[in-house]
Design a protein around this motif. Structure first.
Motif, PDB file in Angstrom:
ATOM      1  N   GLY A 170      -7.180  -0.556 -10.165  1.00 29.37           N
ATOM      2  CA  GLY A 170      -5.826  -0.199 -10.560  1.00 29.37           C
ATOM      3  C   GLY A 170      -5.650  -0.131 -12.064  1.00 29.37           C
ATOM      4  O   GLY A 170      -6.591  -0.293 -12.848  1.00 29.37           O
TER       5      GLY A 170
ATOM      6  N   MET B  99       0.848  -1.184   0.000  1.00 29.38           N
ATOM      7  CA  MET B  99       0.000   0.000   0.000  1.00 29.38           C
ATOM      8  C   MET B  99       0.888   1.238   0.000  1.00 29.38           C
ATOM      9  O   MET B  99       2.101   1.142   0.189  1.00 29.38           O
ATOM     10  CB  MET B  99      -0.914   0.010   1.230  1.00 29.38           C
ATOM     11  CG  MET B  99      -0.150   0.013   2.546  1.00 29.38           C
ATOM     12  SD  MET B  99      -1.211   0.076   4.006  1.00 29.38           S
ATOM     13  CE  MET B  99      -1.790   1.780   3.924  1.00 29.38           C
ATOM     14  N   ASP B 100       0.282   2.390  -0.216  1.00 27.42           N
ATOM     15  CA  ASP B 100       1.015   3.655  -0.204  1.00 27.42           C
ATOM     16  C   ASP B 100       0.107   4.710   0.418  1.00 27.42           C
ATOM     17  O   ASP B 100      -0.739   5.289  -0.258  1.00 27.42           O
ATOM     18  CB  ASP B 100       1.434   4.045  -1.618  1.00 27.42           C
ATOM     19  CG  ASP B 100       2.250   5.327  -1.667  1.00 27.42           C
ATOM     20  OD1 ASP B 100       2.788   5.710  -0.605  1.00 27.42           O
ATOM     21  OD2 ASP B 100       2.352   5.930  -2.746  1.00 27.42           O
TER      22      ASP B 100
ATOM     23  N   TYR C 246      -2.712  -2.758  -3.196  1.00 29.08           N
ATOM     24  CA  TYR C 246      -3.822  -1.867  -2.891  1.00 29.08           C
ATOM     25  C   TYR C 246      -3.594  -0.464  -3.451  1.00 29.08           C
ATOM     26  O   TYR C 246      -4.524   0.191  -3.916  1.00 29.08           O
ATOM     27  CB  TYR C 246      -4.033  -1.798  -1.384  1.00 29.08           C
ATOM     28  CG  TYR C 246      -4.512  -3.093  -0.780  1.00 29.08           C
ATOM     29  CD1 TYR C 246      -5.846  -3.451  -0.833  1.00 29.08           C
ATOM     30  CD2 TYR C 246      -3.614  -3.969  -0.172  1.00 29.08           C
ATOM     31  CE1 TYR C 246      -6.289  -4.650  -0.284  1.00 29.08           C
ATOM     32  CE2 TYR C 246      -4.058  -5.160   0.381  1.00 29.08           C
ATOM     33  CZ  TYR C 246      -5.389  -5.498   0.321  1.00 29.08           C
ATOM     34  OH  TYR C 246      -5.828  -6.677   0.854  1.00 29.08           O
ATOM     35  N   SER C 247      -2.367  -0.002  -3.360  1.00 28.14           N
ATOM     36  CA  SER C 247      -2.002   1.314  -3.895  1.00 28.14           C
ATOM     37  C   SER C 247      -0.492   1.351  -4.049  1.00 28.14           C
ATOM     38  O   SER C 247       0.219   0.460  -3.590  1.00 28.14           O
ATOM     39  CB  SER C 247      -2.490   2.441  -2.974  1.00 28.14           C
ATOM     40  OG  SER C 247      -2.032   2.251  -1.644  1.00 28.14           O
TER      41      SER C 247
ATOM     42  N   GLY D 151       1.082   8.480  -1.150  1.00 27.12           N
ATOM     43  CA  GLY D 151       1.022   8.697  -2.587  1.00 27.12           C
ATOM     44  C   GLY D 151       2.391   8.986  -3.147  1.00 27.12           C
ATOM     45  O   GLY D 151       3.225   9.611  -2.497  1.00 27.12           O
TER      46      GLY D 151
ATOM     47  N   GLY E  67      -5.850  -1.965  -6.586  1.00 23.63           N
ATOM     48  CA  GLY E  67      -5.585  -0.576  -6.920  1.00 23.63           C
ATOM     49  C   GLY E  67      -4.119  -0.417  -7.262  1.00 23.63           C
ATOM     50  O   GLY E  67      -3.377  -1.394  -7.390  1.00 23.63           O
ATOM     51  N   GLY E  68      -3.684   0.822  -7.411  1.00 24.60           N
ATOM     52  CA  GLY E  68      -2.293   1.070  -7.737  1.00 24.60           C
ATOM     53  C   GLY E  68      -2.032   0.942  -9.230  1.00 24.60           C
ATOM     54  O   GLY E  68      -2.953   0.821 -10.051  1.00 24.60           O
TER      55      GLY E  68
END
Length: 327
Positions: free
Chosen positions: A290, A192-193, A225-226, A196, A255-256
């Protein structure tokens, strides 16, 4: 749902770089050093130690200087004759680049100890305080479950994942001239991030080494996820899967972004069955969000396919997200 990291929701703002604020900081540090302490820690983000900041501070024995400091003015440590140790939060190469003006002999004559700041911290599930680590490898060797949060950009060799762990890029970049992660059997890596802009960059190109950035072994799982995963190799992979290869493992993309490169099959993602004693189980790719940016499937005289995604002896479901390009 995506894992949450409440320990690092925003980046710490750096000190205002105006002259006025630097003078205020210097005055406060001087007062503390002169009247209260024999140990001073200069905050990260300070770029200059002003003229006569600690001049005549006879009680000062230790000072910690961050790597952000690039200029130490005249008489900043003049007559600080008790000063014996400087803890520098950077490398010896960075220290050489600091401009130290005249009449700072106590600082120059002190013993400099190079103490790199932590690059990550590990928060075990159910605990309230995180433990800092100077290397990601050390954090992973201590982690059983919980979240590892990056505190700085990291350059590393290939790291094996043997447990269930959440990695929060926290706006930072991880890069390797090889593969970054190998997720071993029964392990789960969730990426995850929370801030950002975080990215994992790999460049594995060796033959029989599938997955330019991440390889997911049989029975293991990768969750994105990100954040961004990018193949940054400047030449074609001799293996399969420019960014990610799952050999009997499962890749879930919620995501991501995943950016591909050039490889035999699967310029971005390559999914196949395990070729070892794990049982020949099929690989799995599930995309529900994503962006998958396609790469190039091309290598010598073979007939490659799957510029973005190649699935051979595996399962593929897509309920969301998007795939862009690929050849």
């Amino acid at each position: 749902s995506a894992p949450k990291n409440n320990t690092r929701n925003q980046k710490t703002n750096n000190y205002d770089k105006s002259v006025a604020n630097k003078q205020i900081v210097s005055c406060v540090l001087f007062a503390l050093a002169l009247f209260l302490f024999c140990v001073i820690v200069i905050p990260s983000g300070v770029t200059m130690i002003n003229m006569e900041t600690f001049s005549g501070c006879s009680s000062l024995k230790q000072v910690t200087i961050p790597s952000s400091v690039t200029y130490i003015d005249l008489y900043a440590f003049y007559n600080c004759n008790a000063l014996t140790t400087v803890y520098y939060q950077g490398t010896e190469e960075q220290k050489v680049q600091i401009y130290i003006s005249a009449d700072n002999n106590p600082l120059l004559n002190a013993t400099w100890v190079y103490v790199l700041p932590p690059v990550c911290e590990y928060l075990k599930t159910g605990e309230e305080s995180a433990t800092p680590f100077q290397t990601l490898e050390d954090a992973l060797s201590s982690a059983t479950d919980g979240t590892i949060t990056l505190l700085a950009n990291v350059t590393l060799d290939t790291v094996g994942i043997n447990q269930n762990v959440v990695l929060d890029l926290n706006g930072h970049t991880m890069k390797s001239g090889k593969r970054v992660f190998a997720v071993y059997t029964q392990a789960t890596l969730s990426i995850m991030d929370s801030v950002g802009g975080g990215e994992i960059q790999g460049a594995q190109i060796d033959a029989h080494q599938n997955g330019g950035v991440i390889r997911v072994d049989g029975g293991s799982t990768l969750n994105l996820y990100s954040g961004t995963i990018t193949d940054v190799a400047t030449e074609a992979h001799k293996g399969y899967g420019g960014a990610i290869a799952a050999e009997g493992g499962t890749v879930n993309i919620y995501g991501g972004t995943v950016n591909g490169g050039t490889s035999r099959y699967g310029g971005t993602l390559y999914i196949t069955k395990a070729a070892n004693a794990v049982g020949g189980m099929a690989g799995n790719l599930n995309i529900s969000g994503g962006v998958i940016n396609g790469g190039i499937a091309a290598y010598e005289d073979e007939n490659p396919f799957g510029g973005a995604i190649a699935v051979i002896n595996g399962n593929f479901t897509m309920t969301g997200g998007k795939v862009v390009g690929g050849q």
